[in-house]
Enzyme design. Structure first.
Site, mmCIF file in Angstrom:
data_model
loop_
_atom_site.group_PDB
_atom_site.id
_atom_site.type_symbol
_atom_site.label_atom_id
_atom_site.label_comp_id
_atom_site.label_asym_id
_atom_site.label_seq_id
_atom_site.Cartn_x
_atom_site.Cartn_y
_atom_site.Cartn_z
ATOM 1 N N TYR A 254 64.118 -14.565 75.849
ATOM 2 C CA TYR A 254 65.311 -14.237 76.967
ATOM 3 C C TYR A 254 66.899 -12.937 76.025
ATOM 4 C CZ TYR A 254 70.964 -14.380 77.490
ATOM 5 O OH TYR A 254 71.700 -14.429 77.886
ATOM 6 N N ALA B 236 66.037 -11.455 74.151
ATOM 7 C CA ALA B 236 64.415 -10.335 73.039
ATOM 8 C C ALA B 236 65.009 -9.587 74.859
ATOM 9 C CB ALA B 236 63.210 -10.444 73.106
ATOM 10 N N LEU C 167 70.646 -14.957 94.611
ATOM 11 C CA LEU C 167 70.769 -15.914 94.943
ATOM 12 C C LEU C 167 69.431 -17.257 94.675
ATOM 13 C CD1 LEU C 167 73.002 -16.040 98.380
ATOM 14 C CD2 LEU C 167 74.092 -16.034 96.528
ATOM 15 N N LYS D 51 72.179 -25.908 81.466
ATOM 16 C CA LYS D 51 72.659 -25.357 79.712
ATOM 17 C C LYS D 51 73.284 -26.729 79.111
ATOM 18 C CE LYS D 51 71.658 -21.123 80.379
ATOM 19 N NZ LYS D 51 72.797 -20.081 81.110
ATOM 20 N N THR E 88 75.112 -11.041 75.817
ATOM 21 C CA THR E 88 75.343 -12.278 74.535
ATOM 22 C C THR E 88 75.211 -12.252 72.794
ATOM 23 O OG1 THR E 88 73.708 -14.697 74.441
ATOM 24 C CG2 THR E 88 72.736 -12.050 74.817
ATOM 25 N N ASP E 89 75.670 -12.830 72.743
ATOM 26 C CA ASP E 89 75.548 -13.024 71.296
ATOM 27 C C ASP E 89 73.688 -13.254 70.386
ATOM 28 O OD1 ASP E 89 75.473 -15.650 71.188
ATOM 29 O OD2 ASP E 89 77.210 -16.068 70.120
ATOM 30 N N GLU E 90 73.735 -13.573 71.790
ATOM 31 C CA GLU E 90 71.840 -14.099 70.961
ATOM 32 C C GLU E 90 70.956 -12.699 70.002
ATOM 33 O OE1 GLU E 90 70.129 -17.072 72.884
ATOM 34 O OE2 GLU E 90 71.796 -17.909 73.896
ATOM 35 N N LYS F 168 67.950 -9.237 76.777
ATOM 36 C CA LYS F 168 69.211 -9.163 76.524
ATOM 37 C C LYS F 168 69.319 -7.775 75.832
ATOM 38 C CE LYS F 168 72.061 -10.068 78.711
ATOM 39 N NZ LYS F 168 73.012 -10.236 80.210
ATOM 40 N N TYR G 44 67.859 -31.734 71.434
ATOM 41 C CA TYR G 44 66.048 -31.104 70.295
ATOM 42 C C TYR G 44 66.979 -31.415 68.816
ATOM 43 C CZ TYR G 44 65.934 -28.523 74.466
ATOM 44 O OH TYR G 44 65.936 -28.346 76.491
ATOM 45 N N PRO H 215 61.188 -24.177 70.361
ATOM 46 C CA PRO H 215 60.205 -23.347 69.749
ATOM 47 C C PRO H 215 61.265 -21.540 69.350
ATOM 48 C CG PRO H 215 59.138 -23.846 71.894
ATOM 49 C CD PRO H 215 60.286 -24.126 71.771
HETATM 50 P P1 NAD Z 1 73.628 -17.469 85.428
HETATM 51 O O1 NAD Z 1 72.477 -17.699 85.153
HETATM 52 O O2 NAD Z 1 74.341 -18.664 86.027
HETATM 53 O O3 NAD Z 1 74.165 -16.603 86.633
HETATM 54 C C1 NAD Z 1 73.048 -15.375 87.465
HETATM 55 C C2 NAD Z 1 73.362 -14.745 88.895
HETATM 56 O O4 NAD Z 1 72.283 -13.648 88.565
HETATM 57 C C3 NAD Z 1 72.956 -15.446 89.489
HETATM 58 O O5 NAD Z 1 73.856 -15.817 90.889
HETATM 59 C C4 NAD Z 1 71.790 -15.405 90.008
HETATM 60 O O6 NAD Z 1 70.960 -15.626 91.316
HETATM 61 C C5 NAD Z 1 71.317 -14.096 89.799
HETATM 62 N N1 NAD Z 1 70.190 -12.835 89.891
HETATM 63 C C6 NAD Z 1 69.597 -13.500 88.629
HETATM 64 N N2 NAD Z 1 68.389 -12.942 88.909
HETATM 65 C C7 NAD Z 1 69.293 -11.587 89.745
HETATM 66 C C8 NAD Z 1 69.011 -11.118 90.842
HETATM 67 N N3 NAD Z 1 67.127 -9.887 89.889
HETATM 68 N N4 NAD Z 1 69.297 -9.803 91.066
HETATM 69 C C9 NAD Z 1 70.436 -10.318 91.680
HETATM 70 N N5 NAD Z 1 70.888 -11.417 90.920
HETATM 71 C C10 NAD Z 1 70.183 -11.884 90.665
HETATM 72 O O7 NAD Z 1 74.314 -17.132 84.625
HETATM 73 P P2 NAD Z 1 75.747 -16.925 83.374
HETATM 74 O O8 NAD Z 1 75.507 -18.018 82.670
HETATM 75 O O9 NAD Z 1 76.890 -16.813 84.611
HETATM 76 O O10 NAD Z 1 75.255 -15.817 82.514
HETATM 77 C C11 NAD Z 1 76.024 -14.685 83.759
HETATM 78 C C12 NAD Z 1 75.983 -13.142 82.067
HETATM 79 O O11 NAD Z 1 76.186 -13.366 81.057
HETATM 80 C C13 NAD Z 1 74.263 -13.177 81.824
HETATM 81 O O12 NAD Z 1 74.035 -11.779 81.791
HETATM 82 C C14 NAD Z 1 74.288 -13.276 80.492
HETATM 83 O O13 NAD Z 1 73.025 -12.728 79.980
HETATM 84 C C15 NAD Z 1 75.199 -13.816 79.894
HETATM 85 N N6 NAD Z 1 76.273 -13.887 78.633
HETATM 86 C C16 NAD Z 1 75.953 -16.331 79.395
HETATM 87 C C17 NAD Z 1 76.258 -16.578 78.586
HETATM 88 C C18 NAD Z 1 76.365 -18.194 78.507
HETATM 89 O O14 NAD Z 1 77.401 -18.902 77.978
HETATM 90 N N7 NAD Z 1 76.379 -18.714 79.817
HETATM 91 C C19 NAD Z 1 76.486 -16.300 76.876
HETATM 92 C C20 NAD Z 1 77.478 -15.409 76.701
HETATM 93 C C21 NAD Z 1 76.637 -13.969 77.935
HETATM 94 P P1 TYD Z 2 71.590 -24.373 75.784
HETATM 95 O O1 TYD Z 2 72.887 -24.495 76.453
HETATM 96 O O2 TYD Z 2 70.592 -24.081 76.465
HETATM 97 O O3 TYD Z 2 72.450 -22.597 75.151
HETATM 98 P P2 TYD Z 2 71.509 -21.565 74.021
HETATM 99 O O4 TYD Z 2 70.627 -22.032 73.562
HETATM 100 O O5 TYD Z 2 71.597 -20.115 74.804
HETATM 101 O O6 TYD Z 2 72.748 -21.367 72.641
HETATM 102 O O7 TYD Z 2 71.785 -24.629 74.201
HETATM 103 C C1 TYD Z 2 72.803 -25.122 73.095
HETATM 104 C C2 TYD Z 2 72.424 -26.133 72.236
HETATM 105 O O8 TYD Z 2 72.188 -27.606 72.975
HETATM 106 C C3 TYD Z 2 71.075 -25.113 71.579
HETATM 107 O O9 TYD Z 2 71.222 -25.474 70.154
HETATM 108 C C4 TYD Z 2 70.476 -26.614 72.292
HETATM 109 C C5 TYD Z 2 70.362 -27.522 72.649
HETATM 110 N N1 TYD Z 2 69.854 -28.350 73.866
HETATM 111 C C6 TYD Z 2 69.434 -29.364 73.413
HETATM 112 O O10 TYD Z 2 69.882 -30.084 72.090
HETATM 113 N N2 TYD Z 2 69.642 -30.437 74.106
HETATM 114 C C7 TYD Z 2 69.004 -29.863 75.584
HETATM 115 O O11 TYD Z 2 68.389 -30.568 76.739
HETATM 116 C C8 TYD Z 2 69.573 -28.744 75.816
HETATM 117 C C9 TYD Z 2 69.679 -27.865 77.170
HETATM 118 C C10 TYD Z 2 70.135 -28.126 74.603
#
Ligand code: NAD
Ligand code: TYD
Length: 347
Positions: free
Chosen positions: A155, A157, A35, A194, A130-132, A159, A212, A287
């Site tokens: 981030y 790196a 949490l 995000k 992630t695809d990143e 993952k 950005y 950056p």
């Molecule tokens: P999020 O940041 O919304 O949720 C992360 C959760 O992990 C939170 O509930 C947080 O409390 C918990 N957490 C963080 N540190 C913790 C710790 N030390 N111990 C236990 N719990 C911990 O993230 P999300 O967007 O739901 O992403 C979930 C997973 O999917 C991540 O591993 C992320 O890399 C991966 N992912 C996300 C996306 C995306 O677009 N959001 C895409 C591809 C993969």
């Molecule tokens: P984000 O939602 O942070 O996902 P990721 O960086 O993991 O792809 O960002 C999505 C895209 O939007 C990315 O190219 C960065 C851009 N962005 C902005 O232009 N302004 C913002 O305030 C944020 C958070 C992201």
């Protein structure tokens, strides 16, 4: 079957928990979450009283706690999502990402290995990634499962590193793993740091929309419930020791996506057409900003029969409706520490 889902109170995790708890009443689902700012039990109010759902508050980087937890519950499967997940935060605090994403993953792997070593029958450790990790694309091409890793942000790196450790435990100790690498998700319960939920919230509040750089960066967007469906499928049907790319077949330049969002919001908020677009502000670039992500998801489509089920227009509409119907959720998560983060990031 006892399944540990880590990070289940977060954005994607909460959709995975809901799906597993409601679809598989014969499984016991344990949601382990520290949490942090991104975790929110409100995301799971509708399933919290299910008899097969159990919440455990705890940190994956706490080695003693994690090994005791595995000994106590003897999890048959782990779906590991807990992570620090925001690129901008990783730029200001990279060590926190190494700690949770790399060390935390290793601590889980060690606990799983200590529990089942030499007795793997039917057990599975699933790392949600992630695809990143693949770095950036130019104007053309797609990430496949064979694309070499080339992460550019702290981030990605972290993952990439955790993916490597999962694979290494498979090769070295025979630990049965599966990994998936997914593109950008969007949908209900997304924390408003995000792009999509941040901009939705700012449009509601009539605040600037900080794009950005020139906004020509491209992302491949997938509705979160389609990702949860893919995770369910990969967990049950994916081949051990394999990797699956998951994507939306849905590339958008940031600026085009933001304009579409503005248009939908003008309609929903009964504002004059074009009024939200006036909030768009070009700000200093991130950056190391990756230019383009795009996934070739043909492997999961051909092998497991998965495809996105909603179009982007449908998914965005559902997302916008959810945020407008859950104003209280939005207000609560954007109070307190959120304001501090916001002011620091966008000052
Ligand atoms: P999020 O940041 O919304 O949720 C992360 C959760 O992990 C939170 O509930 C947080 O409390 C918990 N957490 C963080 N540190 C913790 C710790 N030390 N111990 C236990 N719990 C911990 O993230 P999300 O967007 O739901 O992403 C979930 C997973 O999917 C991540 O591993 C992320 O890399 C991966 N992912 C996300 C996306 C995306 O677009 N959001 C895409 C591809 C993969
Ligand atoms: P984000 O939602 O942070 O996902 P990721 O960086 O993991 O792809 O960002 C999505 C895209 O939007 C990315 O190219 C960065 C851009 N962005 C902005 O232009 N302004 C913002 O305030 C944020 C958070 C992201």
């Amino acid at each position: 079957m006892k399944i540990l889902i880590t990070g289940g109170a977060g954005f994607i995790g909460s959709h995975v928990v809901r799906r597993m708890v409601t679809r598989y009443p014969e499984y016991q689902i344990f949601n382990l979450d520290a949490l942090t700012y991104a975790g929110n039990l409100e995301n799971l109010l509708d399933v919290e009283n299910y008899p097969n759902y159990h919440f455990i508050k705890g940190d994956i980087t706490d080695q003693d706690f994690i090994s005791q937890l595995f000994e106590k519950y003897r999890f048959d499967g782990v779906i590991h999502l807990a992570a620090e997940s925001h690129v901008d935060r990783s730029i200001s605090d990279p060590l926190a990402f190494a700690k949770t994403n790399v060390l935390g993953t290793m601590i889980l792997l060690n606990a799983f290995k200590a529990l089942w070593n030499n007795n793997w029958g039917g057990k599975r450790f699933y790392h949600v990634s992630t695809d990143e990790v693949y770095g950036t694309l130019g104007e053309t091409g797609l990430f496949t499962e064979k694309t070499p890793y080339s992460p550019n942000s702290p981030y990605s790196a972290s993952k990439a590193s955790s993916d490597h450790f999962v694979r290494a435990y498979g090769e070295t100790y025979g630990l049965p793993y599966v990994i998936s690498n997914c593109s950008n998700n969007y949908g209900p319960n997304h924390f408003p740091e995000k792009l999509i939920p941040l901009f939705l919230n700012n449009i509601i509040e009539n605040k600037a929309l900080p794009v950005y750089g020139d906004g020509n960066y491209t992302r491949d967007w997938l509705f979160v419930k389609d990702h949860a469906r893919a995770i369910d499928l990969v967990f049950h049907k994916g081949s051990t020791g394999d990797t699956y790319n998951i994507g939306g077949f849905n590339e958008w330049k940031n600026i085009d996506l933001v304009k579409l969002l503005c248009k939908i919001m003008d309609r929903k908020l009964n504002r004059n057409e074009g009024s939200s677009e006036q909030l768009i502000t070009n700000v200093k670039d991130r950056p190391g900003h990756d230019f383009r992500y795009a996934i070739d998801a043909s492997k999961i489509k051909n092998e497991l029969g998965w495809e996105p089920s909603v179009t982007f227009e449908e998914g965005l509409e559902q997302t916008v409706d959810w945020y407008m119907e859950n104003e209280e959720w939005l207000k609560r998560v954007t109070s307190g520490a959120y304001q501090e983060y916001y002011n620091k990031q966008y000052r």
